[in-house]
Design a protein around this motif. Structure first.
Motif, short mmCIF file in Angstrom:
data_model
loop_
_atom_site.label_atom_id
_atom_site.label_comp_id
_atom_site.label_asym_id
_atom_site.label_seq_id
_atom_site.Cartn_x
_atom_site.Cartn_y
_atom_site.Cartn_z
N TYR A 1 0.78 -1.19 0.19
CA TYR A 1 0.01 0.06 -0.15
C TYR A 1 0.86 1.40 -0.04
O TYR A 1 1.62 1.43 1.09
CB TYR A 1 -0.81 -0.06 1.31
CG TYR A 1 -1.68 1.02 1.35
CD1 TYR A 1 -2.50 1.81 0.45
CD2 TYR A 1 -1.82 1.82 2.76
CE1 TYR A 1 -3.26 3.01 0.61
CE2 TYR A 1 -2.48 2.98 2.89
CZ TYR A 1 -3.15 3.46 1.98
OH TYR A 1 -3.93 4.65 2.34
N THR B 1 -1.04 -6.93 5.23
CA THR B 1 -2.49 -7.28 4.94
C THR B 1 -3.19 -8.72 4.49
O THR B 1 -3.12 -9.33 3.19
CB THR B 1 -2.84 -6.33 3.36
OG1 THR B 1 -1.98 -6.56 2.53
CG2 THR B 1 -2.54 -4.86 3.72
N CYS C 1 -2.59 -6.02 -0.31
CA CYS C 1 -2.94 -5.07 -1.45
C CYS C 1 -1.57 -4.84 -1.98
O CYS C 1 -0.64 -4.77 -1.55
CB CYS C 1 -3.19 -3.79 -0.41
SG CYS C 1 -2.93 -2.41 -1.35
N PRO C 2 -1.58 -4.81 -3.45
CA PRO C 2 -2.64 -4.90 -4.28
C PRO C 2 -2.91 -6.18 -5.02
O PRO C 2 -3.58 -6.22 -5.84
CB PRO C 2 -2.00 -3.82 -5.29
CG PRO C 2 -0.73 -4.24 -5.18
CD PRO C 2 -0.36 -4.57 -4.19
#
Lengths: 491, 491
Positions: free
Chosen positions: B227, B266, B271-272
């Motif tokens: 992120y 995450t 992400c992503p």
């Protein structure tokens, strides 16, 4: 299995219509796992009888729950928890803070003790009959109906993008335009949109400014006494902090020490004494600042609540060199819970403040920006301000009269009205003790020590605000303070 | 003097009813000094004819303005600007940024260049016919009616204190209770109210955590790619940052380097790339963390948008040592402009986070906390989530099918659905160039470089989200991406 009617308990303290309360009981029952998929719900007749509400209320709540697939209807009156209803958590909860494996004292480093945050503003201030509490909104003066109308307008389809988008790189253009075209001109300030940043209240504006301009090699000068929230902000930057004594006319320009990089001040209404910096002193301050290359942060937190005499032009409006950063707030005039303020400064500074704001919190919620901008541009804000200042001015007159009649000593300014008076106790009387004792009399005052660089110097001061107490109660509240002062054992 | 009817111009782009627009024109005319006290207003007949509205509309607007003392009525049809109307600014405005006396480059110090903030998310994304834009709300899926209802409830007299008070030392108890009793148990987490802090979105939660736990002597490990907003947050703490490569199954626990003080990750949806950390890896990660005394910050930003398969328990729910700090958000599920998220961690940590939050911004606006808590507790939130995930799951299926049919390469996970897919361009094709070229085709995709520690490594990646594009448009959008890829000159 069927769901027992006994599991429905109407909470008498709960908000909302009966129908929405029933809806809530069912939804929460399902989400918490108490009501399971396929289970039969009590009939509407039975539940209505149990809760003491009309049957149609239950039927409507059930229909609503069917529409959202919490329940399904079967036959004429059978309702079941739907197979499509949400599942409760699949995993048995574990306590969040298990074990003491982590040494939090060490992990949090040598952080300064968090200040006792509720000081001077107890949560239960509404329980006091004579709340001379500062900075909370008065429901009797607030324009509920139009605020609701403006919120509704902001909630409409037209404003959907403004409410929902992640607009971290720009603020609501309508709000910025209003501030630029109406709020600032009244302070004599002309600013372009790229010189304005909407912040999460004045506190956030001061914080962003301090973060950008200060570090451990720089020096900030602050008013003493002064706003306690600022001292906390400056501590975080690790800069050198120099307190500047404040006299009857506010800050004395000559006393700002050489070597000051940033001066924080409240020229409109000095916090907490209420003193207004005279025009000559404003010019002198700017002159000194130019000579020493000092930047000035002007906290104009309470400007709009001015009564008694016309306001003086803001420091920022007299500034020809772009060395004043101006902080404004709608917290005192609308309400603090709104958390909307603004920062006015040169574009390069505002650009950095916006980037920092984006990292810390992205942006102030779009919905509130838009609702405020409707409220402002429709003129409701000004109408409310006039009601507010008219009422504050009356309350102030009553307060001054009562204080004089009871022989209380005013320790601050009396000529320009804001929303509070700065008071002094007789020799030997601690305001801290006075405040504590007054709790028994249902009177709330704010001891002054926390406004001082050296708290012991402020032990005889206290603040009484008239923004949340009705006019009728002021004389008795003041009488109770005087009674305590006369009767007390202060040794 | 009388006010000329010509000074009234109806702005066709303006919101609100005709009556409120007239009110606004008059209020602003007075506030800006164009209409002065004592001046006669055009008659309602004349103004109505000029604006092309009915006379009663003008009369009602005037009556409203009389009630607020902007105007006064005289005789049967004469209206004048009231003597009690607000005064426009008394001081001639001066330009805010006069002069270049201040060297802002020096004053702002060696601050890092502010990142180009609009990257990947252009403001005008709604102008694109095929907006594969990430993280904005879809008006067709949002439950407007009930959100409005909950806002109205929160605006009621009962909730006045919650809306207006300066509640910096505590959050809305109803919202905290809902998070504790419903949101967290679904993640397997049990937390007491003093282990939960409401924040201004997940960004603010991450920022507070980083500020409290990092400094220039500490090391943070982050996912690479990861992120981008987090990298900006860490830069501010001046800590050492170590990127940890992410594989098809997310972070590999063995690759977290020794000496890591805080690991940010995450696990639900990386992400992503969208990868989900398998259960064994979660246990391994906690094991490694315990052995090395590393704290873990779990950013569960998109958990509630899970479809395709049942979610795994949160890292925090498996944590027996209290070394996981959990970050949640309502931004993806409700809307980002709401700015509500939360932080879950041990009480001593939450206490410090609350004190820091108070200094930086006081508290998230009470009105939004309360409205969200109504929306959640009435079950509207869950109903909406189900609509959202159902729709996202369909869109994802259409997207995957179209991508396969067109021969696009998926660069990330496909098994668990969030709101986006991570894609890879063919050899030699820059996603940055592709994205730029696609603007001509009214297609919006997000180039992947900014997610990488070394942006050049991400030049072949891009993200396509399906949270703001309708199902019908997906195939054509994908076809256009494929067409560009086939036709392009990529040297």
């Amino acid at each position: 299995m069927s769901v027992s009617v006994e599991s429905f308990l109407m909470d008498p303290h709960h908000d909302g219509t009966l129908q929405s309360r029933i809806r809530q009981m069912v939804a929460q029952g399902i989400l918490s796992g108490r009501m399971r998929r396929g289970e039969r719900m009590p009939s509407s007749r039975k539940l209505a009888a149990h809760l003491g509400v009309s049957r149609i209320t239950v039927t409507l709540a059930y229909a609503d729950l069917v529409a959202d697939d919490y329940l399904r209807a079967e036959g004429r009156s059978g309702y079941f928890v739907s197979e499509g209803a949400p599942e409760p958590g699949d995993h048995p909860p574990a306590r969040a803070s298990g074990g003491d494996a982590v040494d939090w004292g060490r992990m949090l480093g040598h952080r300064p003790e968090s200040v006792p945050m509720s000081l001077g503003k107890p949560r239960n201030w509404r329980d006091f009959r004579y709340p001379f509490v500062y900075g909370q909104a008065d429901p009797t003066l607030f324009d509920h109906a139009n605020w609701r109308g403006c919120m509704l307008q902001a909630l409409g389809q037209k404003d959907f993008a403004l409410m929902t988008d992640d607009n971290f790189d720009h603020d609501d253009p309508a709000l910025v335009e209003y501030i630029a075209r109406h709020t600032l001109p009244r302070r004599g300030i002309l600013a372009a949109p790229d010189e304005i940043l909407v912040t999460l209240g004045a506190q956030n504006a001061l914080w962003l400014t301090a973060q950008l301009l200060l570090n451990q090699r720089r020096t900030a000068a602050i008013e003493d006494p002064g706003y306690p929230g600022l001292r906390e902000i400056l501590r975080q930057t690790r800069c050198r902090v120099v307190p500047v004594p404040v006299g009857a006319q506010g800050l004395e320009p000559a006393r700002v020490p050489a070597g000051t990089d940033i001066l924080f001040c409240t020229p409109s209404h000095h916090c907490p004494t209420g003193a207004t910096l005279p025009l000559e002193a404003r010019h002198a301050l700017l002159h000194e600042a130019a000579a020493r290359n000092t930047l000035i942060v002007e906290d104009d937190y309470e400007f709009e609540i001015t009564h008694g005499r016309a306001p003086l032009p803001a420091l920022k409006s007299l500034d020809r060199e772009g060395r004043v950063i101006h902080v404004g707030s709608f917290s005192k005039s609308l309400f603090p819970g709104l958390r909307l303020g603004f920062l006015v400064g040169p574009a390069p500074f505002i650009r950095e403040a916006r980037a920092l704001r984006a990292t810390v919190l992205r942006h102030p919620p779009g919905l509130l920006q838009r609702a405020a901008s409707h409220f402002l541009s429709l003129g409701y804000y000004d109408a409310m301000l006039r009601r507010l200042t008219r009422s504050f001015s009356q309350r102030r007159a009553v307060l001054l009269e009562a204080a004089q009649a009871e022989g209380l000593t005013i320790g601050g300014a009396v000529d320009v009205g804001g929303s509070s008076l700065w008071m002094r106790t007789p020799q030997g009387v601690s305001a801290e003790t006075l405040a504590r004792d007054l709790h028994e009399d249902s009177v709330l005052i704010e001891p002054g020590a926390r406004f001082f660089d050296r708290p012991e110097e402020g032990d005889r001061y206290y603040r009484i605000a008239y923004s949340s107490i009705t006019e009728e109660r002021i004389p008795e509240g003041i009488a109770r303070i005087a009674r305590r002062l006369r009767s007390g054992n202060w040794t």
